[in-house]
Design an enzyme around this catalytic site. Sequence first.
Site, PDB file in Angstrom:
ATOM      1  N   GLU A  36       3.297   1.774 -32.522  1.00  0.00           N
ATOM      2  CA  GLU A  36       2.226   2.380 -31.719  1.00  0.00           C
ATOM      3  C   GLU A  36       2.519   2.116 -30.254  1.00  0.00           C
ATOM      4  OE1 GLU A  36      -1.478   0.574 -32.961  1.00  0.00           O
ATOM      5  OE2 GLU A  36      -0.870   0.744 -35.053  1.00  0.00           O
TER       6      GLU A  36
ATOM      7  N   LYS B 213       1.557   0.635 -26.711  1.00  0.00           N
ATOM      8  CA  LYS B 213       0.704  -0.461 -26.239  1.00  0.00           C
ATOM      9  C   LYS B 213      -0.045   0.043 -25.005  1.00  0.00           C
ATOM     10  CE  LYS B 213       0.841  -5.447 -25.519  1.00  0.00           C
ATOM     11  NZ  LYS B 213       0.013  -5.529 -24.324  1.00  0.00           N
TER      12      LYS B 213
ATOM     13  N   ASP C 238      -2.319   0.253 -21.860  1.00  0.00           N
ATOM     14  CA  ASP C 238      -2.569  -0.724 -20.798  1.00  0.00           C
ATOM     15  C   ASP C 238      -4.024  -0.612 -20.327  1.00  0.00           C
ATOM     16  OD1 ASP C 238      -2.052  -2.715 -19.048  1.00  0.00           O
ATOM     17  OD2 ASP C 238      -0.997  -1.459 -17.585  1.00  0.00           O
TER      18      ASP C 238
ATOM     19  N   TYR D 108      -7.070   0.984 -32.667  1.00  0.00           N
ATOM     20  CA  TYR D 108      -5.805   0.666 -33.328  1.00  0.00           C
ATOM     21  C   TYR D 108      -5.882  -0.435 -34.375  1.00  0.00           C
ATOM     22  CZ  TYR D 108      -6.062  -2.457 -29.294  1.00  0.00           C
ATOM     23  OH  TYR D 108      -6.496  -3.319 -28.337  1.00  0.00           O
TER      24      TYR D 108
ATOM     25  N   LYS E 275       8.077  -4.933 -24.945  1.00  0.00           N
ATOM     26  CA  LYS E 275       7.616  -4.508 -23.628  1.00  0.00           C
ATOM     27  C   LYS E 275       8.624  -3.581 -22.932  1.00  0.00           C
ATOM     28  CE  LYS E 275       4.210  -6.110 -21.933  1.00  0.00           C
ATOM     29  NZ  LYS E 275       3.738  -7.432 -21.546  1.00  0.00           N
TER      30      LYS E 275
ATOM     31  N   CYS F 193       1.186  10.356  18.740  1.00  0.00           N
ATOM     32  CA  CYS F 193       1.824  10.928  17.556  1.00  0.00           C
ATOM     33  C   CYS F 193       3.339  10.715  17.639  1.00  0.00           C
ATOM     34  CB  CYS F 193       1.504  12.421  17.469  1.00  0.00           C
ATOM     35  SG  CYS F 193       2.479  13.272  16.215  1.00  0.00           S
TER      36      CYS F 193
ATOM     37  N   CYS G 125       5.098  14.286  18.297  1.00  0.00           N
ATOM     38  CA  CYS G 125       4.962  15.113  19.498  1.00  0.00           C
ATOM     39  C   CYS G 125       4.570  14.305  20.737  1.00  0.00           C
ATOM     40  CB  CYS G 125       3.944  16.233  19.277  1.00  0.00           C
ATOM     41  SG  CYS G 125       2.255  15.627  19.118  1.00  0.00           S
TER      42      CYS G 125
ATOM     43  N   CYS H 223      -3.280  13.449  14.453  1.00  0.00           N
ATOM     44  CA  CYS H 223      -2.706  14.081  15.627  1.00  0.00           C
ATOM     45  C   CYS H 223      -3.449  15.413  15.747  1.00  0.00           C
ATOM     46  CB  CYS H 223      -1.211  14.337  15.425  1.00  0.00           C
ATOM     47  SG  CYS H 223      -0.534  15.447  16.668  1.00  0.00           S
TER      48      CYS H 223
ATOM     49  N   CYS I 166       1.955  20.508  17.371  1.00  0.00           N
ATOM     50  CA  CYS I 166       2.844  19.394  17.010  1.00  0.00           C
ATOM     51  C   CYS I 166       3.887  19.889  16.003  1.00  0.00           C
ATOM     52  CB  CYS I 166       2.017  18.262  16.418  1.00  0.00           C
ATOM     53  SG  CYS I 166       3.013  16.972  15.684  1.00  0.00           S
TER      54      CYS I 166
END
Length: 686
Positions: A114, A116, A118, A236, A325, A419, A422, A437, A442
């Site tokens: 199966e 795992k 998280d 599960y 894992k 910025c 520019c 900006c 620009c």
Amino acid sequence: MVDSTVLQRLEQLRKELHYHNYRYHVLDSPVISDAQYDALMRELREMEARHPEVVTPDSPTQRVGAAPAEGFAEVEHPVPLLSLANVFNDEELLAWYRRVQQLLGVNTFNLVCELKIDGLAVALTYENGRFFRGATRGDGVRGEDVTPNLRTVRGVPLDVTAFTETPSGNPIHRIPARFEVRGEIYFPKSGFQKLNEERIAAGEPPYANPRNTAAGSLRQLDSRVTASRPLGLFVYSLGYVEGGGFPDTQWGFLHHLRELGFPVNVGRSLCSTPDEVRSYFQRWTADKEGLDYGVDGIVVKVDRFDYQQHLGVVGREPRWAVAYKFPATQQVTRLINIGINVGRTGTLNPYAILEPVNVAGATVKMATLHNEDDIRRKDLRIGDWVVVERAGEVIPQVVAPVVSRRTGEEREFRMPDRCPACGQPVERPPGEAMTYCVNTACPAQFARLLMHFVSKGAMDVEGMGEKLALALIDAGLVKDVADVYSLTREQVLTLERMGEKSADNLMNAIAAGKSRPLANVLLALGIRHVGYETAAALARHFGSLYKIRDATEEELGEIPGIGPKIAESIVSHFKQEGNRRVLDKLAQAGVRMVEEAAPKDTRSLPLAGMQLVVTGRLSSMSRSQAEDRIKELGGSAGSSVTKKTAYLVVGEDPGSKLDQAEKLGVPTLNEEQFLKLLENGVAPES
Ligand code: IVH
């Protein structure tokens, strides 16, 4: 007393809703539309409101959450929740397998693989088929009672007797008097990203990862908060069962759980050799990124429950199962510097420049840093050693600094006040987390805007990639997005590595963009906070880019889903002279500015049912603009004069259409008369 027909309908509605919930959340294959589901839910809600005495806690309407609790009661797990021993490579897996062979005294046995998941483990108890109590894992022996919160999680079946027969047509077997199943609550990756985008936009710090957010969402004292989060569940394992009647293998049990209406992960596989387990592991190492939930490995379980019993538990870890894992998705590396990218809407996006490091098989050199506040909140300093994560999210994240490795040489980050592209001053609007900006000229902004303009969902100019867009800008051929439409084949051919065929394809793709729906055109303009949904809502409501351009904040604010921030952004976009000019140029080029909104009733509009034809050059607008205006007023614009034509609009140098009109006796309007018609909705006497 509640009428028996009402009770019957209530029961039927609940059953149907349970069933459709199951189709959606467990089978992932709904048979009715969301709207139909909502209609059933509305009917049930209304009936329950009229008869509050019949509301049961397992009614589908009760998933909305309730007022805050004082705290969580402690729950002692009748059977402790175990942990799993880990293996990290094939040798370790094989060693585990050999030991099981030895302990069982048999050579071959089935293994269930199966994913795992998280998330966080929960134990769900059912009494006479009804969800009765749900608890967190806690320390495995004692957890917290989070029943009201778990009731809001759509995947948690509230009543497993809801179906008289399973989707495969088998009658439901006897439901044990009491049983406990275990599973994992998770936060979907897509939902997590969306939640964080909303938080960032609102100036709130983003959450660190989906797992912690799932835990935080489930451990809310106010279950309405839990209800607002898109939590998912996969079950599960069996905690215990009283009153018998469950299968005696893990594989059979998973199948049975699914039949009862529990969500069981599809990524399961029945294997009979370690080799098969290995290929399952390899497959999911590659495929896990495509899932909408985090998985951190696979779990391998001996299939037969009697074998499990025989193998037993050592400490907290069963000998009959093991977690294999996936390679670590976190690594530590150096934060060399913090760079700034200028986004399409002028946002200054900080990103981490990292000493390259291999994280779960990919080299990571850069990671997003969201915004200034996020950098401050995480206390990241240039020169720090940092934890980098590549967990499902496509873009790697910097999780935290390793404070213990600081030398004192590290520097704090400061957002630049100009910025980087520019050199113009930047602004951070009060209450916003982003710095912008605001110079529309620009160059960095423009390159991105152009990429956005031609992207799918916007003008969708196939074949116009980043390289080509940059080449067009560098050659000075495209200075604003509308210039795309004045490009000539000859100009395109002057670009490096551009062949005749590609030039033709490009010209065709550009031309095809002119007929994109209004929502696409609006989206393409790249107005801050206007994504596709918003663009579609605006297009539907106004049906005309001119009207959107001229709308006030109040008018915009009346549309559902358009808040003050979006309204302000649209108004300020069209206030800028340059942006208005771009719109005019697009209209001139024949890009769609108007769209008859399907649901809108045009019958009452002044030109409803009238067909007008335009010929010759008008001095105040282009032909396509004129046609758009006609459509806006409910009329249609024809391409040739027929008996059905209401008026022929005649500009300078008219063609044969004028002769045709005279022949058929179709009345004509000069430009001035046409403008009056547009203005007043009635044609002047000619
Ligand atoms: S079986 C011995 N199956 O992993 C039985 N656990 O590291 C232990 N988990 O606490 C549970 N997906 O929270 C099992 N398919 C799965 C799982 C799974 C995730 C979690 C669970 C458990 C932890 C153990």
